[in-house]
Write an enzyme that holds these catalytic residues in place. Structure first.
Site, PDB file in Angstrom:
ATOM      1  N   GLU A  96      31.382   4.713  18.390  1.00 41.81           N
ATOM      2  CA  GLU A  96      30.015   4.861  17.975  1.00 41.81           C
ATOM      3  C   GLU A  96      29.166   4.006  19.028  1.00 41.81           C
ATOM      4  O   GLU A  96      29.536   2.690  19.076  1.00 41.81           O
ATOM      5  CB  GLU A  96      29.665   4.346  16.473  1.00 41.81           C
ATOM      6  CG  GLU A  96      29.866   5.494  15.482  1.00 41.81           C
ATOM      7  CD  GLU A  96      29.317   5.318  14.020  1.00 41.81           C
ATOM      8  OE1 GLU A  96      28.466   4.513  14.024  1.00 41.81           O
ATOM      9  OE2 GLU A  96      30.161   5.552  13.433  1.00 41.81           O
TER      10      GLU A  96
ATOM     11  N   GLN B 275      24.164  10.146  18.320  1.00 40.44           N
ATOM     12  CA  GLN B 275      25.005  11.336  17.899  1.00 40.44           C
ATOM     13  C   GLN B 275      24.635  12.619  18.576  1.00 40.44           C
ATOM     14  O   GLN B 275      24.008  12.508  19.526  1.00 40.44           O
ATOM     15  CB  GLN B 275      24.944  11.599  16.474  1.00 40.44           C
ATOM     16  CG  GLN B 275      25.066  10.546  15.501  1.00 40.44           C
ATOM     17  CD  GLN B 275      25.445  10.510  14.160  1.00 40.44           C
ATOM     18  OE1 GLN B 275      25.306  11.744  13.896  1.00 40.44           O
ATOM     19  NE2 GLN B 275      25.791   9.665  13.259  1.00 40.44           N
TER      20      GLN B 275
ATOM     21  N   ASN C 243      35.925   3.951   8.249  1.00 46.88           N
ATOM     22  CA  ASN C 243      34.954   3.628   9.368  1.00 46.88           C
ATOM     23  C   ASN C 243      34.102   2.518   8.869  1.00 46.88           C
ATOM     24  O   ASN C 243      33.681   2.407   7.723  1.00 46.88           O
ATOM     25  CB  ASN C 243      33.956   5.021   9.103  1.00 46.88           C
ATOM     26  CG  ASN C 243      32.550   4.762   9.832  1.00 46.88           C
ATOM     27  OD1 ASN C 243      32.575   4.641  11.135  1.00 46.88           O
ATOM     28  ND2 ASN C 243      31.410   4.397   9.245  1.00 46.88           N
ATOM     29  N   GLU C 244      33.949   1.629   9.704  1.00 48.85           N
ATOM     30  CA  GLU C 244      32.997   0.322   9.303  1.00 48.85           C
ATOM     31  C   GLU C 244      33.442  -0.099   7.945  1.00 48.85           C
ATOM     32  O   GLU C 244      32.469  -0.306   7.071  1.00 48.85           O
ATOM     33  CB  GLU C 244      31.382   0.625   9.245  1.00 48.85           C
ATOM     34  CG  GLU C 244      31.026   0.930  10.873  1.00 48.85           C
ATOM     35  CD  GLU C 244      29.586   1.258  11.077  1.00 48.85           C
ATOM     36  OE1 GLU C 244      28.794   1.113  10.208  1.00 48.85           O
ATOM     37  OE2 GLU C 244      29.315   1.306  12.296  1.00 48.85           O
TER      38      GLU C 244
ATOM     39  N   GLU D 266      27.825  13.619  12.508  1.00 47.09           N
ATOM     40  CA  GLU D 266      27.578  13.162  11.299  1.00 47.09           C
ATOM     41  C   GLU D 266      26.888  14.062  10.207  1.00 47.09           C
ATOM     42  O   GLU D 266      25.941  14.696  10.827  1.00 47.09           O
ATOM     43  CB  GLU D 266      27.259  11.800  11.094  1.00 47.09           C
ATOM     44  CG  GLU D 266      27.685  11.110   9.785  1.00 47.09           C
ATOM     45  CD  GLU D 266      27.376   9.589   9.730  1.00 47.09           C
ATOM     46  OE1 GLU D 266      27.088   8.982  10.698  1.00 47.09           O
ATOM     47  OE2 GLU D 266      27.653   8.955   8.745  1.00 47.09           O
TER      48      GLU D 266
ATOM     49  N   TYR E 219      25.336  -0.746  18.815  1.00 53.18           N
ATOM     50  CA  TYR E 219      24.151   0.051  18.833  1.00 53.18           C
ATOM     51  C   TYR E 219      23.242  -0.831  19.797  1.00 53.18           C
ATOM     52  O   TYR E 219      23.271  -1.982  19.666  1.00 53.18           O
ATOM     53  CB  TYR E 219      23.663   0.491  17.713  1.00 53.18           C
ATOM     54  CG  TYR E 219      24.267   1.635  17.014  1.00 53.18           C
ATOM     55  CD1 TYR E 219      24.078   3.002  17.376  1.00 53.18           C
ATOM     56  CD2 TYR E 219      25.313   1.371  16.245  1.00 53.18           C
ATOM     57  CE1 TYR E 219      24.695   4.120  16.802  1.00 53.18           C
ATOM     58  CE2 TYR E 219      25.928   2.429  15.466  1.00 53.18           C
ATOM     59  CZ  TYR E 219      25.588   3.895  15.987  1.00 53.18           C
ATOM     60  OH  TYR E 219      26.447   4.835  15.465  1.00 53.18           O
TER      61      TYR E 219
HETATM   62  O1  AHR Z   1      25.497   6.573  13.373  1.00 51.61           O
HETATM   63  C1  AHR Z   1      24.894   6.058  12.193  1.00 51.61           C
HETATM   64  C2  AHR Z   1      25.775   5.055  11.490  1.00 51.61           C
HETATM   65  O2  AHR Z   1      25.708   3.996  12.296  1.00 51.61           O
HETATM   66  C3  AHR Z   1      27.081   5.380  11.223  1.00 51.61           C
HETATM   67  O3  AHR Z   1      27.357   6.349   9.804  1.00 51.61           O
HETATM   68  C4  AHR Z   1      27.853   4.265  10.780  1.00 51.61           C
HETATM   69  O4  AHR Z   1      29.118   4.446  11.026  1.00 51.61           O
HETATM   70  C5  AHR Z   1      26.940   3.237  11.608  1.00 51.61           C
HETATM   71  O5  AHR Z   1      26.486   2.130  11.043  1.00 51.61           O
END
Ligand code: AHR
Length: 522
Positions: A327, A376, A204-205, A57, A271
């Site tokens: 992600e 990432q 995205n999101e 990103e 995450y």
């Molecule tokens: O990876 C960082 C961020 O995490 C991304 O931009 C977003 O899609 C997610 O919340």
């Protein structure tokens, strides 16, 4: 997975001769017995190589400095791309890269990133540190980069602040081989032939930074935008719908019930962090509690993938829509002294184990999960690579991805594990995770992770359907929980040779505490 509670605890100095490398204190420890049954004669789903995908990103030094330094940089580069990073990524056989975001994607307007670089508008990256975004890395730079490292391109389109027309024209600019004005514009900007565009993300999101929408609203908007994502017959991207956050099963229910037939894949973001969102915990110098919490949170992926998949099964029993975990990875507190919006963090042995546990989960769900993109690629979150000006280091996570290469495109095999649990305070998870597959060359590959930082594991594996003598491969471990590679010591954590022996009909694998092992069975 059955767990053998209170399993026999053996105190054993692990066989250093068998491990086949220098003695370290970590290899002599109390050891517990673990039994594994692998059915090599019961092939499962193919492990899509895209499970080893990555995400890059416009965020911190992920793109600028991490990948792109420009042609005039003193850092050795090829047409602006860092040679060291490109070489490391090629070695990793990265199958697919997702770009330009993330949250950044929903404020990205592709026309600002084409044409002469000195005439591209400078914008503010409002999501990530409010820094200048020079737009020097745009469509051409990304798609050429993907070609350079041999990866497929996954472009994420702007729903939040863009239009269906802008999205449709971007796809035409990239894929059209006609004499259309957009295709001619691409040629005038230096690219004669269209690029391959296998994957295109619609939003995205969209539940958050991508527009704060309700799923009912986004389901309609998704269908509207996706209708105009076309491309020529031989270069038509698969369409990926922006999906759920963590355990938002309602989002999945609504999206699949209302829009399944308009999507090729549906995304999930998850995450891992040891603490709370506001106080995630540091990437280094953490306690054993944080180690246990992190790994416990990482294996939650199993539950998330299972539950989202079962909702998908209801609406899509033939599994036409793939689940892309586009992600995932660890997310810790930003390092002191750095721009907190850059999400730079160190990467340790703990991250290596998060990677191996997560990849094992993806292997087990290979029938539905067809792509995953670790967040990432460089310098951001659970990065593969860290850079500092001309210096570069590979992270422990990189090494796990590299050790797991034989699993790309392999056929998964059932592996049942009877393991005691590793418990620490409120956290508890199976001590040993195992993944088995038959690789493209027909070899049996087995990955083992021992999450316990204090105890070894003496694994006895019964393998049906294959004649074997022994197994050898590599191990990743270290003496401390937060062992890491730095620019001064870039090889502090790296794989070492490993051997496992046959005893009777069983493969015997002595796993040191906190280790990842991948072996090929001979
Ligand atoms: O990876 C960082 C961020 O995490 C991304 O931009 C977003 O899609 C997610 O919340």
């Amino acid at each position: 997975m059955p767990i053998l509670q209170g399993a026999l605890r053996l105190t054993a100095a692990l066989g250093l001769a068998t491990l086949g490398f220098a003695s370290l204190s970590v290899y002599a420890a109390e050891s517990v017995a673990v039994s594994v049954t692998i059915q090599a004669d019961k092939p499962g789903a193919k492990i899509d190589r895209n499970l080893y995908g990555q995400f890059a990103e416009h965020l911190g030094h992920g793109i600028y400095e991490g990948i792109w330094v420009g042609e005039n940089s003193s850092i050795p580069n090829t047409r602006g791309y860092r040679n060291d990073v490109v070489a490391a990524l090629k070695k990793l056989k990265v199958p697919v890269v997702r770009w330009p975001g993330g949250c950044f994607a929903d404020e990205y307007h592709w026309r600002e990133g084409i044409g002469p670089r000195d005439r591209r508008p400078v914008k503010v990256n409002t999501h990530w540190g409010a820094v200048e975004e020079p737009n020097s890395f745009g469509t051409h730079e990304f798609l050429d980069f993907a070609e350079l490292i041999g990866a497929d391109a996954y472009v994420s389109g702007n729903v939040g602040s863009g239009s269906p027309q802008e999205m449709a024209e971007w796809v035409e600019y990239i894929t059209s081989d006609t004499k259309s004005t957009l295709a001619e514009m691409r040629r005038a900007n230096g690219r004669e032939k269209p690029w391959k565009l296998p994957y295109f993300g619609v939003g995205n999101e969209t539940w958050g930074c991508g527009g704060n929408m309700r799923p009912e609203y986004f389901a309609d908007l998704y269908k509207q935008f996706a209708t105009f994502v076309k491309g020529p017959r031989d270069n038509r991207p698969l369409k990926i719908a922006s999906g759920a956050n963590v355990a938002d099963y309602h989002w999945t229910e609504v999206m699949l019930s209302q829009a399944a037939k308009h999507m090729d894949a549906y995304s999930l973001h998850y995450y891992t962090f040891p603490g709370r969102w506001e106080n995630k915990g540091p990437s280094i110098g953490f306690t054993e509690d944080a180690w246990a919490s992190t790994l416990n949170h990482a294996v939650r992926m199993e539950e998330l993938v299972s539950k989202h998949s079962s909702i998908m099964d209801k609406h899509d029993p033939d599994k036409k829509v793939a689940l892309y975990v586009d992600e995932w990875g660890t997310w810790y507190d930003p390092e002191a002294g750095r721009n907190p919006g850059f999400l730079y963090q160190q990467n340790t042995l703990r991250d290596a184990l998060v990677a191996s546990l997560t990849l094992d989960i993806f292997h087990r769900h290979a029938d539905r999960v067809k792509m995953a993109n670790i967040a990432q690629m460089v310098n951001v979150l659970q990065a593969m690579i860290l850079t500092d000006k001309e210096k570069m280091t590979l992270t422990p996570t990189y090494h796990v991805f590299e050790m797991y290469i034989p699993f790309q495109g392999a056929t998964s095999l059932p592996a049942e594990v009877q393991s005691p649990t590793y418990s620490r305070g409120e956290w508890s998870l199976p001590q040993v995770s195992v993944s088995a597959a038959r690789d493209a060359a027909g070899k049996l590959q087995i990955a083992f992770t021992n999450v316990d930082p204090n105890k070894g594991a003496a694994v006895s594996a019964k393998i049906s359907g294959v004649n074997f003598k022994a197994a050898s491969g590599r191990i990743l471990t270290a003496s401390t929980l937060d062992a890491r590679n730095t620019f001064d010591k870039p090889e502090a954590v790296k794989p070492a040779p490993f051997k496992a022996a046959k005893k009777g009909n069983e493969l015997r694998v002595e796993l040191p505490p906190k280790s990842v092992v991948v072996v090929a069975v001979e």
